[in-house]
Design an enzyme around this catalytic site. Structure first.
Site: not given
Ligand code: GLN
Length: 532
Positions: A379, A504, A506
């Site tokens: 992410c 994600h 994970e």
């Molecule tokens: N801050 C970034 C976004 O909002 C990444 C978010 C995250 O890593 N969950 O896209």
């Protein structure tokens, strides 16, 4: 008619005892009896969900397929049970009150005075019972967050009491702590006695007392607790410290907890199946991988708990343990010395938000690329690998994400559908989305399929106006979602492993079934072929 049974897990003495692990372990043992089992977490706070809470204080926000931003215990349930849960498996005081107040405003209570009992408790009971019925469960294990005696959890405990009172098959497990006084080395039972008394005061007699302690409780201590708690000696179960949380089911099983369930829930046929094969392997491992996790929320290991587990699941698959050092990105930014990263077999950048520490993460992403250290970006770790590549390979010196700056080259930008949003809670791009993987890419070999489904939680994405320039410079975008509108995976050739994902990964890792990107990452970190 199918009648689900309910196991209620309450907590005494103090928070942070690992009630979630005990709940997951009990559910696992029942699942290994060939029953259809699920878990539910009650969070007695006023937030509607965990999405707006600080991960440094409350731990990670776990995302379900249906886009719930949930308490991290939901992640434990999924990893133990190997199933996907929904946001309905996590209820909060905020949700209960919001829906009761909405019904009141609609006039659904027909002039009644709306009260905690019965209206709030009915709403709680309906959610618990409906979930068990809807999923045709044999057993629903319900964990009540907080500690007995807290004002916040009273309506939930009252709802549990009523579920039993109404004739449902229930079993109450109270999790407490037996501290050891350092000076005398004696195991103390008084806090447990008091917290059971507190529970009985509100009308709940526990059936099992699960006692957290440093060492296994001896029979004398068990007898003493049994007497005061008004349960059979065999119903006092020692839940002492384990080398891995996945060993807790064995600890409970060895004390014949299944017999107690069997007495209540009819004959149970228990079979360890694959579970014990994996936990037994754990004992024999003597090799260790060192992973640097570079991020902002590094002070609390629970901030990235699903990543810790995903790494552990993957490492176990290749007979390694994993040691994760959490490295403060702000410190890297300040010191401008990244040489400590040479001490690691791999660098992982997890999700994150905001400017603080972001330059440290960008340099770490560069460092991994330039020094051939396996890199997995998740992410934020995907987005900042893009920024690093833009600046240092594509010569876009002023590239950045618009989350962090107002850059000349906005290589990471707000999702178009996010531009008009001004509320924080529940408004990110959330939950599971289908992702198409391009043939003949590393990602395709890794996942060995054209389509995967993974969970998301973000507002920003790769700005595809820069796609051709990136590709010209050697970055491969190997997966997309929403008909090509959003880039989901990036990879580099001629590197042991440089792989980053917008999703994600994970949240999709289960014990005994590691997520593919994590598995390839630990293989690369161990110097093994990634099979691609
Ligand atoms: N801050 C970034 C976004 O909002 C990444 C978010 C995250 O890593 N969950 O896209």
């Amino acid at each position: 008619m199918h009648k689900p049974k309910f196991i209620f897990v309450t907590g005494g003495v103090m928070s942070g005892l690992g009630k979630g692990v005990i709940t997951s372990s009990i559910a696992k043992l029942l699942q290994l009896c060939n029953l259809k089992v699920s878990c539910m977490k009650i969070d007695p706070y006023l937030n509607v969900d965990a999405g707006t809470m600080n991960p440094l204080i409350h731990g990670e926000v776990f995302v379900t397929n249906d886009g719930g931003e949930c308490d991290m215990d939901i992640g434990n349930y999924e990893r133990f049970l190997g199933i996907d849960l929904s946001k309905e498996n996590n209820i909060t005081t905020g949700q209960i009150y919001a829906s009761v107040i909405e019904k009141e405003r609609k006039g659904e209570y027909l002039g009644e005075c709306v009260q905690i009992i019965p209206h709030i408790t009915n709403e709680i009971k309906n959610r618990i019972i409906n979930l068990a019925n809807k999923e045709a469960l044999d057993v629903l294990v319900v964990e009540c967050g907080g500690t007995v005696g807290d004002m916040e959890s009273l309506p939930f405990l009252e709802a549990m009491r009523q579920i039993k009172f109404e004739g449902h098959d229930t079993l109450f497990i109270h999790v407490t702590l037996a501290p050891i006084l350092d000076v005398v080395g004696e195991v103390k039972t008084k806090p447990t006695q008091h917290s059971v008394q507190e529970l009985r005061r509100i009308g709940i007699q526990p059936d099992i007392i699960a006692v957290r302690s440093k060492i296994a409780l001896d029979d004398n201590v068990k007898r003493k607790i049994a007497l005061f708690a008004n349960v059979d000696n065999s119903a006092v179960i020692s839940s002492h410290d384990a080398p891995s949380i996945y060993k807790v089911p064995e600890i409970l099983y060895e004390q014949n907890i299944i017999n107690i369930f069997a007495k209540r829930f009819n004959n149970l046929q228990f079979n360890w199946g694959y579970w014990k094969d994996i936990t037994d392997r754990f004992d024999k491992i003597d090799k260790e991988l060192k992973i640097a996790m570079v991020g902002k929320y590094v002070k609390l290991s629970d901030s990235y708990v699903s990543i810790n587990h995903a790494l552990e699941h993957a490492a176990l698959d290749i007979d390694y343990k994993v040691k994760i050092d959490r490295i403060d990105a702000e410190k890297l930014e300040r010191d401008k010395d990244l040489s400590l990263l040479n001490n690691y077999d791999g660098i992982l950048v997890p999700g994150g938000f905001g400017k603080r520490g972001s330059e440290g993460i960008i340099s770490a992403a560069d460092y991994a690329r330039e020094h051939d250290i396996p890199y997995l970006g998740i992410c934020f770790g995907f987005q900042l690998a893009i920024v690093a590549f833009a600046r240092n390979v594509c010569n876009l010196e002023h590239a950045n994400s618009t989350e962090l700056d107002n850059p000349k080259d906005p290589v990471v930008d707000l999702l178009p559908d996010q531009k008009a949003i001004n509320k924080l809670g529940g408004t990110m791009r959330l939950g599971a989305h289908e992702i198409s993987i391009i043939k003949d890419t590393f990602a395709h070999k890794l996942y060995n399929t054209d389509i995967i489904i993974r969970r998301h939680r973000h507002r920003y994405e790769f700005n595809q106006e820069y796609k051709r320039l990136f590709e010209k410079n050697g970055m491969i975008f190997s997966a997309f979602s929403d008909n090509g509108r959003r880039a989901e995976i990036l990879e580099l050739k001629n590197h042991p492993y440089y792989f980053a994902v917008q999703y994600h990964a994970e949240f999709s890792s289960k014990f005994g079934k590691p997520e593919e990107a994590f598995l390839a990452f630990v293989k690369a970190a161990a110097g093994l072929s990634t099979n691609c």
